[in-house]
Design a protein around this motif. Sequence first.
Motif, PDB file in Angstrom:
ATOM      1  N   LYS A  37       0.818  -1.210   0.000  1.00  0.00           N
ATOM      2  CA  LYS A  37       0.000   0.000   0.000  1.00  0.00           C
ATOM      3  C   LYS A  37       0.859   1.270   0.000  1.00  0.00           C
ATOM      4  O   LYS A  37       0.650   2.184  -0.802  1.00  0.00           O
ATOM      5  CB  LYS A  37      -0.942  -0.014   1.216  1.00  0.00           C
ATOM      6  CG  LYS A  37      -1.902  -1.185   1.241  1.00  0.00           C
ATOM      7  CD  LYS A  37      -2.866  -1.131   2.406  1.00  0.00           C
ATOM      8  CE  LYS A  37      -2.178  -1.253   3.741  1.00  0.00           C
ATOM      9  NZ  LYS A  37      -1.526  -2.585   3.929  1.00  0.00           N
ATOM     10  N   SER A  38       1.825   1.331   0.910  1.00  0.00           N
ATOM     11  CA  SER A  38       2.678   2.518   0.983  1.00  0.00           C
ATOM     12  C   SER A  38       3.570   2.634  -0.246  1.00  0.00           C
ATOM     13  O   SER A  38       3.866   3.750  -0.710  1.00  0.00           O
ATOM     14  CB  SER A  38       3.531   2.473   2.255  1.00  0.00           C
ATOM     15  OG  SER A  38       2.716   2.599   3.410  1.00  0.00           O
ATOM     16  N   THR A  39       4.002   1.508  -0.782  1.00  0.00           N
ATOM     17  CA  THR A  39       4.808   1.521  -2.006  1.00  0.00           C
ATOM     18  C   THR A  39       4.026   2.161  -3.148  1.00  0.00           C
ATOM     19  O   THR A  39       4.569   2.940  -3.941  1.00  0.00           O
ATOM     20  CB  THR A  39       5.218   0.092  -2.386  1.00  0.00           C
ATOM     21  OG1 THR A  39       5.989  -0.474  -1.320  1.00  0.00           O
ATOM     22  CG2 THR A  39       6.047   0.072  -3.661  1.00  0.00           C
ATOM     23  N   LEU A  40       2.742   1.851  -3.230  1.00  0.00           N
ATOM     24  CA  LEU A  40       1.883   2.417  -4.264  1.00  0.00           C
ATOM     25  C   LEU A  40       1.847   3.939  -4.159  1.00  0.00           C
ATOM     26  O   LEU A  40       2.030   4.649  -5.161  1.00  0.00           O
ATOM     27  CB  LEU A  40       0.475   1.831  -4.128  1.00  0.00           C
ATOM     28  CG  LEU A  40      -0.552   2.264  -5.165  1.00  0.00           C
ATOM     29  CD1 LEU A  40      -0.224   1.671  -6.525  1.00  0.00           C
ATOM     30  CD2 LEU A  40      -1.961   1.837  -4.721  1.00  0.00           C
ATOM     31  N   LEU A  41       1.632   4.460  -2.960  1.00  0.00           N
ATOM     32  CA  LEU A  41       1.572   5.908  -2.776  1.00  0.00           C
ATOM     33  C   LEU A  41       2.929   6.556  -3.038  1.00  0.00           C
ATOM     34  O   LEU A  41       2.993   7.648  -3.630  1.00  0.00           O
ATOM     35  CB  LEU A  41       1.080   6.254  -1.375  1.00  0.00           C
ATOM     36  CG  LEU A  41      -0.430   6.551  -1.268  1.00  0.00           C
ATOM     37  CD1 LEU A  41      -1.255   5.327  -1.651  1.00  0.00           C
ATOM     38  CD2 LEU A  41      -0.788   7.033   0.127  1.00  0.00           C
ATOM     39  N   SER A  42       4.003   5.902  -2.622  1.00  0.00           N
ATOM     40  CA  SER A  42       5.336   6.464  -2.849  1.00  0.00           C
ATOM     41  C   SER A  42       5.618   6.634  -4.333  1.00  0.00           C
ATOM     42  O   SER A  42       6.245   7.614  -4.754  1.00  0.00           O
ATOM     43  CB  SER A  42       6.394   5.562  -2.212  1.00  0.00           C
ATOM     44  OG  SER A  42       6.311   5.597  -0.799  1.00  0.00           O
ATOM     45  N   ALA A  43       5.169   5.686  -5.126  1.00  0.00           N
ATOM     46  CA  ALA A  43       5.381   5.778  -6.566  1.00  0.00           C
ATOM     47  C   ALA A  43       4.575   6.917  -7.181  1.00  0.00           C
ATOM     48  O   ALA A  43       5.075   7.668  -8.030  1.00  0.00           O
ATOM     49  CB  ALA A  43       5.019   4.460  -7.232  1.00  0.00           C
ATOM     50  N   ILE A  44       3.334   7.073  -6.755  1.00  0.00           N
ATOM     51  CA  ILE A  44       2.514   8.170  -7.271  1.00  0.00           C
ATOM     52  C   ILE A  44       3.144   9.519  -6.913  1.00  0.00           C
ATOM     53  O   ILE A  44       3.178  10.446  -7.726  1.00  0.00           O
ATOM     54  CB  ILE A  44       1.083   8.072  -6.717  1.00  0.00           C
ATOM     55  CG1 ILE A  44       0.393   6.806  -7.233  1.00  0.00           C
ATOM     56  CG2 ILE A  44       0.269   9.310  -7.104  1.00  0.00           C
ATOM     57  CD1 ILE A  44      -0.932   6.505  -6.552  1.00  0.00           C
ATOM     58  N   ALA A  45       3.671   9.615  -5.694  1.00  0.00           N
ATOM     59  CA  ALA A  45       4.270  10.872  -5.232  1.00  0.00           C
ATOM     60  C   ALA A  45       5.611  11.150  -5.885  1.00  0.00           C
ATOM     61  O   ALA A  45       6.082  12.297  -5.865  1.00  0.00           O
ATOM     62  CB  ALA A  45       4.434  10.837  -3.714  1.00  0.00           C
ATOM     63  N   GLY A  46       6.246  10.130  -6.451  1.00  0.00           N
ATOM     64  CA  GLY A  46       7.515  10.333  -7.130  1.00  0.00           C
ATOM     65  C   GLY A  46       8.736   9.933  -6.338  1.00  0.00           C
ATOM     66  O   GLY A  46       9.870  10.207  -6.744  1.00  0.00           O
ATOM     67  N   PHE A  47       8.526   9.267  -5.188  1.00  0.00           N
ATOM     68  CA  PHE A  47       9.665   8.817  -4.388  1.00  0.00           C
ATOM     69  C   PHE A  47      10.240   7.502  -4.913  1.00  0.00           C
ATOM     70  O   PHE A  47      11.338   7.117  -4.525  1.00  0.00           O
ATOM     71  CB  PHE A  47       9.248   8.661  -2.926  1.00  0.00           C
ATOM     72  CG  PHE A  47       8.822   9.950  -2.285  1.00  0.00           C
ATOM     73  CD1 PHE A  47       9.734  10.973  -2.078  1.00  0.00           C
ATOM     74  CD2 PHE A  47       7.496  10.157  -1.919  1.00  0.00           C
ATOM     75  CE1 PHE A  47       9.343  12.174  -1.503  1.00  0.00           C
ATOM     76  CE2 PHE A  47       7.103  11.351  -1.336  1.00  0.00           C
ATOM     77  CZ  PHE A  47       8.020  12.365  -1.130  1.00  0.00           C
TER      78      PHE A  47
END
Length: 229
Positions: A37-47
């Motif tokens: 879940k957190s990996t998904l958000l990190s990718a969207i944010a550009g991290f």
Amino acid sequence: MLTLDDVTLVRGDFRLRASLDLPPGLTAVIGPSGGGKSTLLSAIAGFEEPVKGRILWDGRDLRGLVPGDRPVTMLFQDHNLFPHLTVAQNVGLALAPRLRLTVRQQAVVEDVLTSVGLEGLGDRKPAALSGGQVGRAALARTLLADRPVVLLDEAFAALGPALRHEMLGLVRDRLASQGRTVVVVTHDPQDARTFADGIVFVDDGVAHPTQATDIFFATPSQAARAYLG
């Protein structure tokens, strides 16, 4: 529309696959711990950058854009408030990163603090606020950042149920209901059922396509049933 087009993300030995659309409104991302879940958000944010596929905003490929250049703002569990700055200064960073605010910008900060229930508290440091007030300050900064995509990675997980529901209600009313694309990671399925328009279920390295909340809970997959209990 935020689109993950045949995306594969790799973090060490872990791989996450995602092909889905995230429309305006509030989408809850739920699933077992360690599912991605957190990996998904990190990718969207550009991290993190996908090793395969594209992340698109209104058809524009975001690959190569650093987090600050993306149409995205992200709230973490610690809310990213600077302890040495006042609440008003923390919120004002959304308007002037060097905090050289004009008189008009200062008035805008006061207005947004009032709108989230922090009237008169702008001169306080974050340590002098309650957990709910810290969350409101972070939300106020997000409102002024004026980014169309808002990501919350368990931003209110440390709060009790009443305060968490209050904060999620503010997110829904002040962000999702105003046409922004809000994506919330939560470990509480009841929060998702109560506040979300759609659900992304993440399990065993796969982020499944978005489903309407009522459909997801009415006809859960076998993996979702195992998670929900």
